[in-house]
Design a protein around this motif. Structure first.
Motif, PDB file in Angstrom:
ATOM      1  N   GLN A  68       0.840  -1.186   0.000  1.00  0.00           N
ATOM      2  CA  GLN A  68       0.000   0.000   0.000  1.00  0.00           C
ATOM      3  C   GLN A  68       0.877   1.239   0.000  1.00  0.00           C
ATOM      4  O   GLN A  68       1.672   1.450   0.919  1.00  0.00           O
ATOM      5  CB  GLN A  68      -0.928   0.014   1.227  1.00  0.00           C
ATOM      6  CG  GLN A  68      -2.050  -1.006   1.159  1.00  0.00           C
ATOM      7  CD  GLN A  68      -3.043  -0.716   0.042  1.00  0.00           C
ATOM      8  OE1 GLN A  68      -3.124   0.422  -0.441  1.00  0.00           O
ATOM      9  NE2 GLN A  68      -3.782  -1.722  -0.383  1.00  0.00           N
ATOM     10  N   ALA A  69       0.732   2.054  -1.032  1.00  0.00           N
ATOM     11  CA  ALA A  69       1.594   3.224  -1.191  1.00  0.00           C
ATOM     12  C   ALA A  69       1.342   4.278  -0.125  1.00  0.00           C
ATOM     13  O   ALA A  69       2.245   5.043   0.221  1.00  0.00           O
ATOM     14  CB  ALA A  69       1.384   3.826  -2.584  1.00  0.00           C
ATOM     15  N   GLU A  70       0.125   4.346   0.399  1.00  0.00           N
ATOM     16  CA  GLU A  70      -0.177   5.367   1.400  1.00  0.00           C
ATOM     17  C   GLU A  70       0.503   5.100   2.736  1.00  0.00           C
ATOM     18  O   GLU A  70       0.780   6.030   3.499  1.00  0.00           O
ATOM     19  CB  GLU A  70      -1.690   5.475   1.599  1.00  0.00           C
ATOM     20  CG  GLU A  70      -2.398   6.086   0.401  1.00  0.00           C
ATOM     21  CD  GLU A  70      -3.887   6.245   0.623  1.00  0.00           C
ATOM     22  OE1 GLU A  70      -4.543   6.799  -0.253  1.00  0.00           O
ATOM     23  OE2 GLU A  70      -4.391   5.807   1.681  1.00  0.00           O
ATOM     24  N   THR A  71       0.774   3.855   3.015  1.00  0.00           N
ATOM     25  CA  THR A  71       1.430   3.501   4.287  1.00  0.00           C
ATOM     26  C   THR A  71       2.851   2.996   4.080  1.00  0.00           C
ATOM     27  O   THR A  71       3.588   2.809   5.052  1.00  0.00           O
ATOM     28  CB  THR A  71       0.624   2.423   5.022  1.00  0.00           C
ATOM     29  OG1 THR A  71       0.528   1.247   4.190  1.00  0.00           O
ATOM     30  CG2 THR A  71      -0.767   2.919   5.365  1.00  0.00           C
ATOM     31  N   ASN A  72       3.239   2.757   2.809  1.00  0.00           N
ATOM     32  CA  ASN A  72       4.553   2.179   2.487  1.00  0.00           C
ATOM     33  C   ASN A  72       4.800   0.892   3.264  1.00  0.00           C
ATOM     34  O   ASN A  72       5.872   0.673   3.832  1.00  0.00           O
ATOM     35  CB  ASN A  72       5.675   3.187   2.769  1.00  0.00           C
ATOM     36  CG  ASN A  72       5.799   4.241   1.683  1.00  0.00           C
ATOM     37  OD1 ASN A  72       5.467   3.990   0.526  1.00  0.00           O
ATOM     38  ND2 ASN A  72       6.251   5.422   2.051  1.00  0.00           N
ATOM     39  N   THR A  73       3.790   0.045   3.291  1.00  0.00           N
ATOM     40  CA  THR A  73       3.893  -1.233   3.999  1.00  0.00           C
ATOM     41  C   THR A  73       3.213  -2.333   3.192  1.00  0.00           C
ATOM     42  O   THR A  73       2.322  -2.071   2.382  1.00  0.00           O
ATOM     43  CB  THR A  73       3.231  -1.170   5.385  1.00  0.00           C
ATOM     44  OG1 THR A  73       1.859  -0.752   5.242  1.00  0.00           O
ATOM     45  CG2 THR A  73       3.967  -0.222   6.318  1.00  0.00           C
ATOM     46  N   PHE A  74       3.650  -3.567   3.464  1.00  0.00           N
ATOM     47  CA  PHE A  74       2.949  -4.740   2.961  1.00  0.00           C
ATOM     48  C   PHE A  74       1.865  -5.094   3.982  1.00  0.00           C
ATOM     49  O   PHE A  74       2.157  -5.241   5.171  1.00  0.00           O
ATOM     50  CB  PHE A  74       3.904  -5.931   2.810  1.00  0.00           C
ATOM     51  CG  PHE A  74       4.971  -5.738   1.767  1.00  0.00           C
ATOM     52  CD1 PHE A  74       4.674  -5.869   0.421  1.00  0.00           C
ATOM     53  CD2 PHE A  74       6.280  -5.442   2.139  1.00  0.00           C
ATOM     54  CE1 PHE A  74       5.661  -5.699  -0.540  1.00  0.00           C
ATOM     55  CE2 PHE A  74       7.266  -5.275   1.196  1.00  0.00           C
ATOM     56  CZ  PHE A  74       6.960  -5.401  -0.155  1.00  0.00           C
ATOM     57  N   HIS A  75       0.636  -5.226   3.530  1.00  0.00           N
ATOM     58  CA  HIS A  75      -0.460  -5.608   4.411  1.00  0.00           C
ATOM     59  C   HIS A  75      -0.560  -7.135   4.396  1.00  0.00           C
ATOM     60  O   HIS A  75      -1.111  -7.726   3.476  1.00  0.00           O
ATOM     61  CB  HIS A  75      -1.767  -4.961   3.948  1.00  0.00           C
ATOM     62  CG  HIS A  75      -1.812  -3.485   4.215  1.00  0.00           C
ATOM     63  ND1 HIS A  75      -2.980  -2.777   4.353  1.00  0.00           N
ATOM     64  CD2 HIS A  75      -0.810  -2.578   4.409  1.00  0.00           C
ATOM     65  CE1 HIS A  75      -2.706  -1.489   4.601  1.00  0.00           C
ATOM     66  NE2 HIS A  75      -1.397  -1.367   4.617  1.00  0.00           N
ATOM     67  N   MET A  76      -0.018  -7.752   5.452  1.00  0.00           N
ATOM     68  CA  MET A  76       0.072  -9.196   5.557  1.00  0.00           C
ATOM     69  C   MET A  76      -0.987  -9.722   6.523  1.00  0.00           C
ATOM     70  O   MET A  76      -1.524  -8.954   7.336  1.00  0.00           O
ATOM     71  CB  MET A  76       1.465  -9.597   6.042  1.00  0.00           C
ATOM     72  CG  MET A  76       2.618  -8.925   5.320  1.00  0.00           C
ATOM     73  SD  MET A  76       2.692  -9.346   3.568  1.00  0.00           S
ATOM     74  CE  MET A  76       3.202 -11.063   3.670  1.00  0.00           C
ATOM     75  N   PRO A  77      -1.305 -11.021   6.464  1.00  0.00           N
ATOM     76  CA  PRO A  77      -2.261 -11.588   7.425  1.00  0.00           C
ATOM     77  C   PRO A  77      -1.830 -11.400   8.878  1.00  0.00           C
ATOM     78  O   PRO A  77      -2.662 -11.328   9.776  1.00  0.00           O
ATOM     79  CB  PRO A  77      -2.298 -13.076   7.043  1.00  0.00           C
ATOM     80  CG  PRO A  77      -1.904 -13.103   5.604  1.00  0.00           C
ATOM     81  CD  PRO A  77      -0.902 -12.008   5.453  1.00  0.00           C
ATOM     82  N   VAL A  78      -0.521 -11.293   9.117  1.00  0.00           N
ATOM     83  CA  VAL A  78      -0.021 -11.144  10.490  1.00  0.00           C
ATOM     84  C   VAL A  78       0.111  -9.681  10.894  1.00  0.00           C
ATOM     85  O   VAL A  78       0.492  -9.388  12.024  1.00  0.00           O
ATOM     86  CB  VAL A  78       1.350 -11.839  10.639  1.00  0.00           C
ATOM     87  CG1 VAL A  78       1.207 -13.333  10.421  1.00  0.00           C
ATOM     88  CG2 VAL A  78       2.361 -11.251   9.655  1.00  0.00           C
TER      89      VAL A  78
END
Length: 290
Positions: free
Chosen positions: A111-121
């Motif tokens: 997600q570019a807005e958070t600069n993170t991978f949104h993972m199940p964990v």
């Protein structure tokens, strides 16, 4: 005071309403989500991998190995200059092949807005410490900042940085387009430097190689074979190259490339693929090749 029961009409209270609610709206508060590839998958617009397929991930290890300065015997002066900059390891630690299926799977969670991978964990991301540990680039130092340059300024950088004529500089910039030069042009023009060449020629060849290396690794873009001339401005003073925070620059550039690649309809990705893939193997060891 007696308890007062309030019915919340905004919450669906039947399986039918819940199913309709979940079918038409993905539960995301991110404003840019509608253009994300995951939204297209959710709404059935993209069927991975049949329609979209894995991303084309630009990797140039074979082209980097085509300029094997470290194995040439009569260029010790050139080697000494390159080794002192803290970037030479990029030529030796780049993966020969990219696992584009693995990269594509992770891009779908970016997600570019958070600069993170949104993972199940939970959310995860690459950090400066990861960059320093994985590829050994400095993360503290002067900011790698490059302004927009005019065509005239780009030609001037080439003339003074690489020691070529103004005519040759104009021809190359015109041929490559976008105020850039071709990476293979850099190799063809400067790979033959030897100890018998003047100091100035060796220094120009060193700048050409470092520009070549940056274009094929840290700042590799979707053009696949060009590098903006503006980066040459960072290489003019050979003595200060090691003082830049190259690790911070490559992380910022990779964040941007991940953001572009996560958009629906995008089919290729730039950025330093070795860094991203090595990070995945470090934190998700089940994906490591056997």
């Amino acid at each position: 005071m007696p308890d007062i029961a309030v019915e919340d009409a905004s919450l669906p209270d039947s399986p039918t309403v819940q199913e309709e609610y979940l079918t038409h709206a993905f539960p995301s508060i991110l404003q840019s989500f509608n253009s994300h590839v995951a939204a297209a998958i959710w709404h059935g617009e993209v069927n991975i991998p049949q329609n979209k397929g894995p991303l084309k991930c630009h990797n140039h290890s074979s082209k980097i190995l085509a300029w094997p300065w470290w194995s040439v015997e009569n260029n010790t002066r050139f080697k000494a200059i390159i080794e002192q900059f803290g970037l030479s390891q990029l030529a030796r630690c780049t993966y020969r092949f990219v696992n584009k299926l693995l990269i594509s799977s992770f891009v779908e969670r970016w997600q570019a807005e958070t600069n993170t991978f949104h993972m199940p964990v939970g959310e995860m991301t690459l950090t400066l410490d990861d960059v320093s540990t994985i590829v050994g680039l400095p993360i503290v130092g002067k900011s790698v900042s490059v302004p927009d340059v005019t065509d005239h300024h780009g030609v001037t950088l080439l003339v003074y940085g690489l020691g070529i004529t103004e005519r040759a500089a104009h021809e190359e910039v015109s041929f490559a387009g976008g105020n850039s030069v071709r990476l293979e042009w850099l190799r063809s023009q400067f790979a033959g430097v030897t100890d018998s060449d003047p100091d100035e020629a060796i220094q120009c060849a060193a700048r050409a190689y470092l520009l070549f290396l940056l274009g094929y690794t840290l700042f590799s873009d979707k053009s696949g074979g060009r590098v903006p001339v503006v980066y040459l401005g960072l290489l003019m003073d050979l003595g200060s190259i090691h003082t830049y925070a190259w690790g911070a620059a490559v992380l910022t550039f990779l964040y941007k490339q991940l953001g572009y690649a996560s958009r629906s309809g995008v089919k290729q990705m730039g950025g330093y693929m070795t860094l991203l893939e090595a990070w995945i193997y470090e934190h998700f060891r089940a994906f490591r090749p056997h």
